[in-house]
Design an enzyme around this catalytic site. Structure first.
Site, PDB file in Angstrom:
ATOM      1  N   ASP A 149     -19.452  96.553  27.720  1.00  0.00           N
ATOM      2  CA  ASP A 149     -19.930  95.251  28.202  1.00  0.00           C
ATOM      3  C   ASP A 149     -21.030  95.342  29.259  1.00  0.00           C
ATOM      4  OD1 ASP A 149     -18.043  94.130  26.571  1.00  0.00           O
ATOM      5  OD2 ASP A 149     -16.897  93.152  28.161  1.00  0.00           O
ATOM      6  N   CYS A 179      -8.585  91.567  24.516  1.00  0.00           N
ATOM      7  CA  CYS A 179      -8.654  90.603  23.408  1.00  0.00           C
ATOM      8  C   CYS A 179      -7.281  90.000  23.106  1.00  0.00           C
ATOM      9  CB  CYS A 179      -9.182  91.289  22.149  1.00  0.00           C
ATOM     10  SG  CYS A 179     -10.613  92.338  22.438  1.00  0.00           S
ATOM     11  N   ASN A 195     -16.287 100.031  21.852  1.00  0.00           N
ATOM     12  CA  ASN A 195     -15.695 101.210  21.216  1.00  0.00           C
ATOM     13  C   ASN A 195     -16.744 102.090  20.563  1.00  0.00           C
ATOM     14  OD1 ASN A 195     -12.663 101.638  21.018  1.00  0.00           O
ATOM     15  ND2 ASN A 195     -12.854  99.431  20.997  1.00  0.00           N
ATOM     16  N   ARG A 251     -26.324  80.095  -3.059  1.00  0.00           N
ATOM     17  CA  ARG A 251     -27.020  79.330  -4.106  1.00  0.00           C
ATOM     18  C   ARG A 251     -27.538  78.004  -3.542  1.00  0.00           C
ATOM     19  NH1 ARG A 251     -23.997  78.650  -9.623  1.00  0.00           N
ATOM     20  NH2 ARG A 251     -22.694  77.231  -8.458  1.00  0.00           N
ATOM     21  N   GLU A 278     -10.489 104.500  37.175  1.00  0.00           N
ATOM     22  CA  GLU A 278     -10.179 103.130  36.745  1.00  0.00           C
ATOM     23  C   GLU A 278      -9.559 102.394  37.939  1.00  0.00           C
ATOM     24  OE1 GLU A 278     -10.529 100.818  34.234  1.00  0.00           O
ATOM     25  OE2 GLU A 278      -9.400  99.615  35.673  1.00  0.00           O
TER      26      GLU A 278
HETATM   27  C1  LIG Z   1      -9.357  87.111  26.943  1.00  0.00           C
HETATM   28  C2  LIG Z   1     -10.334  88.005  26.214  1.00  0.00           C
HETATM   29  C3  LIG Z   1     -10.366  87.979  24.824  1.00  0.00           C
HETATM   30  C4  LIG Z   1     -11.278  88.798  24.132  1.00  0.00           C
HETATM   31  N1  LIG Z   1     -11.287  88.768  22.759  1.00  0.00           N
HETATM   32  C5  LIG Z   1     -12.126  89.594  22.082  1.00  0.00           C
HETATM   33  C6  LIG Z   1     -12.106  89.630  20.657  1.00  0.00           C
HETATM   34  O1  LIG Z   1     -11.341  88.899  20.005  1.00  0.00           O
HETATM   35  N2  LIG Z   1     -12.963  90.480  20.025  1.00  0.00           N
HETATM   36  C7  LIG Z   1     -13.819  91.309  20.713  1.00  0.00           C
HETATM   37  O2  LIG Z   1     -14.567  92.086  20.090  1.00  0.00           O
HETATM   38  N3  LIG Z   1     -13.841  91.303  22.074  1.00  0.00           N
HETATM   39  C8  LIG Z   1     -13.021  90.468  22.765  1.00  0.00           C
HETATM   40  N4  LIG Z   1     -13.038  90.468  24.133  1.00  0.00           N
HETATM   41  C9  LIG Z   1     -14.012  91.326  24.844  1.00  0.00           C
HETATM   42  C10 LIG Z   1     -13.512  92.749  24.982  1.00  0.00           C
HETATM   43  O3  LIG Z   1     -12.264  92.749  25.600  1.00  0.00           O
HETATM   44  C11 LIG Z   1     -14.532  93.532  25.799  1.00  0.00           C
HETATM   45  O4  LIG Z   1     -15.758  93.492  25.127  1.00  0.00           O
HETATM   46  C12 LIG Z   1     -14.098  94.974  25.997  1.00  0.00           C
HETATM   47  O5  LIG Z   1     -12.916  95.054  26.721  1.00  0.00           O
HETATM   48  C13 LIG Z   1     -15.199  95.732  26.720  1.00  0.00           C
HETATM   49  O6  LIG Z   1     -14.780  97.024  27.025  1.00  0.00           O
HETATM   50  P1  LIG Z   1     -15.444  97.788  28.232  1.00  0.00           P
HETATM   51  O7  LIG Z   1     -14.790  99.108  28.299  1.00  0.00           O
HETATM   52  O8  LIG Z   1     -16.917  97.723  28.121  1.00  0.00           O
HETATM   53  O9  LIG Z   1     -15.123  96.906  29.518  1.00  0.00           O
HETATM   54  P2  LIG Z   1     -13.733  96.477  30.133  1.00  0.00           P
HETATM   55  O10 LIG Z   1     -12.702  96.287  29.110  1.00  0.00           O
HETATM   56  O11 LIG Z   1     -14.032  95.344  31.055  1.00  0.00           O
HETATM   57  O12 LIG Z   1     -13.340  97.746  30.993  1.00  0.00           O
HETATM   58  C14 LIG Z   1     -14.054  98.116  32.110  1.00  0.00           C
HETATM   59  C15 LIG Z   1     -13.096  98.775  33.064  1.00  0.00           C
HETATM   60  O13 LIG Z   1     -13.836  99.286  34.165  1.00  0.00           O
HETATM   61  C16 LIG Z   1     -13.070  99.126  35.340  1.00  0.00           C
HETATM   62  N5  LIG Z   1     -14.012  99.167  36.457  1.00  0.00           N
HETATM   63  C17 LIG Z   1     -15.066  98.336  36.677  1.00  0.00           C
HETATM   64  N6  LIG Z   1     -15.745  98.703  37.783  1.00  0.00           N
HETATM   65  C18 LIG Z   1     -15.110  99.804  38.256  1.00  0.00           C
HETATM   66  C19 LIG Z   1     -15.343 100.649  39.388  1.00  0.00           C
HETATM   67  N7  LIG Z   1     -16.354 100.427  40.230  1.00  0.00           N
HETATM   68  N8  LIG Z   1     -14.500 101.689  39.594  1.00  0.00           N
HETATM   69  C20 LIG Z   1     -13.459 101.910  38.738  1.00  0.00           C
HETATM   70  N9  LIG Z   1     -13.196 101.129  37.667  1.00  0.00           N
HETATM   71  C21 LIG Z   1     -14.018 100.097  37.420  1.00  0.00           C
HETATM   72  C22 LIG Z   1     -12.384  97.795  35.135  1.00  0.00           C
HETATM   73  O14 LIG Z   1     -11.223  97.690  35.915  1.00  0.00           O
HETATM   74  C23 LIG Z   1     -12.087  97.816  33.646  1.00  0.00           C
HETATM   75  O15 LIG Z   1     -10.800  98.288  33.355  1.00  0.00           O
HETATM   76  C24 LIG Z   1     -12.145  89.660  24.857  1.00  0.00           C
HETATM   77  C25 LIG Z   1     -12.102  89.690  26.257  1.00  0.00           C
HETATM   78  C26 LIG Z   1     -11.208  88.867  26.923  1.00  0.00           C
HETATM   79  C27 LIG Z   1     -11.176  88.905  28.448  1.00  0.00           C
END
Ligand SMILES: Cc1cc2nc3c(=O)[nH]c(=O)nc-3n(C[C@H](O)[C@H](O)[C@H](O)COP(=O)(O)OP(=O)(O)OC[C@H]3O[C@@H](n4cnc5c(N)ncnc54)[C@H](O)[C@@H]3O)c2cc1C
Length: 453
Positions: free
Chosen positions: A288, A53, A310, A447, A43
């Site tokens: 994402d 979120c 998740n 409806r 990470e």
């Molecule tokens: C302000 C905000 C509000 C949100 N509100 C909602 C909501 O209400 N409901 C909802 O469903 N979703 C919401 N989201 C979206 C949600 O947060 C994301 O969909 C979710 O965090 C995705 O998880 P992830 O693990 O795919 O990616 P991320 O959470 O982006 O995690 C990816 C991780 O990978 C790490 N990383 C990336 N590249 C590398 C690399 N080369 N080497 C090492 N580490 C790396 C990053 O540092 C990061 O920590 C929101 C997002 C934001 C920013």
């Protein structure tokens, strides 16, 4: 979807890139199912399993301290047997040699790989934009909140009126800052139909947010210390000590693409329904950065939501330890609270259905969150979109006061299961005056929509 019972003998070493929702869900479930599996998580930030979120609610002062947004720290994961490395950015992966390289030059081997790198902000390339916050990481949220705490006399500009921009504009107003929200588009919350978006704009303006649409950011103007003092737009300057750019994100696929993994038409990594990277053995993708199958559109899309990250992580973690689980896809369900309004959508909006060339009807009804005579009852609107002829429910949107939004889940279940509006109007939904009208607003909307068929 098959029920996962078996845990096959698994690879010796799993490398996970990305320590948030997708990566840690996968790592945690894989470790639980196969304790002998060595799992190393890379990470690049300093937090794991955090809620991006929740960022707007920390900035707005509703949630404190920042660490409240961390569901599980690196130490807690380590106590569960995961080798979690923070501040560890993976810069290259050699899938053939099964080795990855970190930014500090260190190399690590792996047998299987899970890519959960999330998404990155795509700010417009204008001068000074580097002084604006993207508010996507907890580090960024911490900086933003500290800046607000240090300077409450300044004003704020949020660029980008999607749900994240709207939530952040609300956060600034709750902190007492005069706030302007700008967007190039002609409406806020682009994934809603214009009629529903107008209600969101009304709620934002009702809280005091100045909304300026069809307005393009041209420059973030800085003071002598390199901090924002204003933004210049094609419609003039707006003073701003705090500037957030929430103009959209792209899947973070650079390292994976360079390693030879396939990027799909959506811009995210192509996967099969088991979260296996397309054409790669022993390589998995979640969150994402991953494509998802859209059940209505029948094609791969990239929907960036924590709830999908998740589930996909969990499915990848189970499959790489011998299960046989398919991710069943998405239908575009999302919810947000914008100022006094809960707003939610599922399936196809009217404009999306039109863009797909579908023949459809759409109807909006106005109702109440509880029996109108009950204290606290608030107005709500339900809009449904149904296929002309068959009556099949294509999508819906809900806006209204407290408790309105989660009604979208009833609509989502109906869309998911392919129900038509004729049937939906008769479904056995609950009623009691403190929580609903005699007929749930979703039934009333079904409806009204059925009458148009
Ligand atoms: C302000 C905000 C509000 C949100 N509100 C909602 C909501 O209400 N409901 C909802 O469903 N979703 C919401 N989201 C979206 C949600 O947060 C994301 O969909 C979710 O965090 C995705 O998880 P992830 O693990 O795919 O990616 P991320 O959470 O982006 O995690 C990816 C991780 O990978 C790490 N990383 C990336 N590249 C590398 C690399 N080369 N080497 C090492 N580490 C790396 C990053 O540092 C990061 O920590 C929101 C997002 C934001 C920013």
């Amino acid at each position: 979807m098959l029920v996962p019972r078996s845990v096959r003998s698994v690879a010796r070493r799993l490398a996970v890139i990305g320590g948030d929702a997708g990566g840690m869900s996968a790592a945690a479930v894989a470790k639980r199912r196969a304790p002998e599996l060595e799992i190393v998580v890379f990470e690049r930030g300093s937090y794991t399993s955090y809620s991006a979120c929740g960022i707007p609610f920390h900035v707005g002062g509703e949630v404190d301290p920042l660490e409240t947004l961390v569901a599980r720290s690196p130490e807690q994961h380590r106590a569960n047997g995961l080798d979690v490395r923070i501040g560890a950015e993976v810069v290259a992966v050699d899938l053939g040699a099964r080795r990855l390289t970190c930014a500090d030059g260190s190399e690590e081997g792996f047998d299987e790989l899970l890519v959960a790198t999330g998404a990155r902000a795509t700010p417009p390339p204008v001068p000074g934009v580097e002084a604006a916050e993207a508010a996507r990481t907890l580090e960024g949220a911490g900086r933003l909140r500290a800046a607000v705490d240090a300077d409450r006399r300044g004003s704020a500009v949020v660029v980008g009126a999607g749900y994240i921009g709207l939530e952040l504009a609300e956060a600034f107003v709750r902190q007492g800052l005069p706030t302007t929200l700008i967007d190039v588009a002609g409406q806020v919350f682009g994934s809603l139909d214009a009629d529903m978006a107008a209600r969101v704009q009304g709620a934002a303006e009702g809280l005091g947010i100045v909304v300026r649409l069809e307005t393009t950011l041209e420059e973030v103007l800085l003071d002598g210390a390199g901090r924002p003092r204003a933004v210049r737009t094609d419609r003039g300057e707006i003073a701003a000590r705090h500037v957030v750019v929430a103009t959209g994100v792209k899947p973070e696929v650079g390292v994976a693409e360079a390693a030879g993994m396939t990027v799909g038409a959506s811009g995210a990594l192509a996967v099969d329904d088991h979260q296996r990277a397309a054409g790669q053995d022993g390589v998995w993708v979640a969150g994402d950065c991953s494509e998802s199958h859209h059940r209505l559109l029948g094609r791969a899309v990239n929907v960036q939501l924590g709830t999908h990250a998740n589930k996909q992580g969990r499915i990848a973690g189970m499959n790489l330890t011998g299960a046989d689980l398919a991710f069943p896809g998405v239908i575009g369900t999302a919810i947000s609270r914008i100022c006094s309004l809960e707003i939610a959508r599922t399936g196809l909006s009217e404009s999306e259905a039109a863009a797909e060339g579908l023949d459809f009807v759409a109807e909006t009804i106005e109702s109440d969150t509880r029996a109108r005579y009950m204290p606290g009852s608030e107005r709500l609107w339900v809009k449904l979109v149904a296929e002309r002829g068959s009556g099949r429910l294509l999508g819906g949107q809900v806006a209204g006061g407290a408790t309105a939004g989660k009604r979208i889940d009833t609509v989502a279940m109906a869309v998911w299961s392919g129900m038509d509006v004729e049937e939906l109007q008769w479904v056995d939904l609950s009623y009691a005056p403190p929580v609903s009208g005699t007929l749930d607003p979703v039934l009333v909307a079904a409806r009204a929509t059925a009458k148009l068929l």
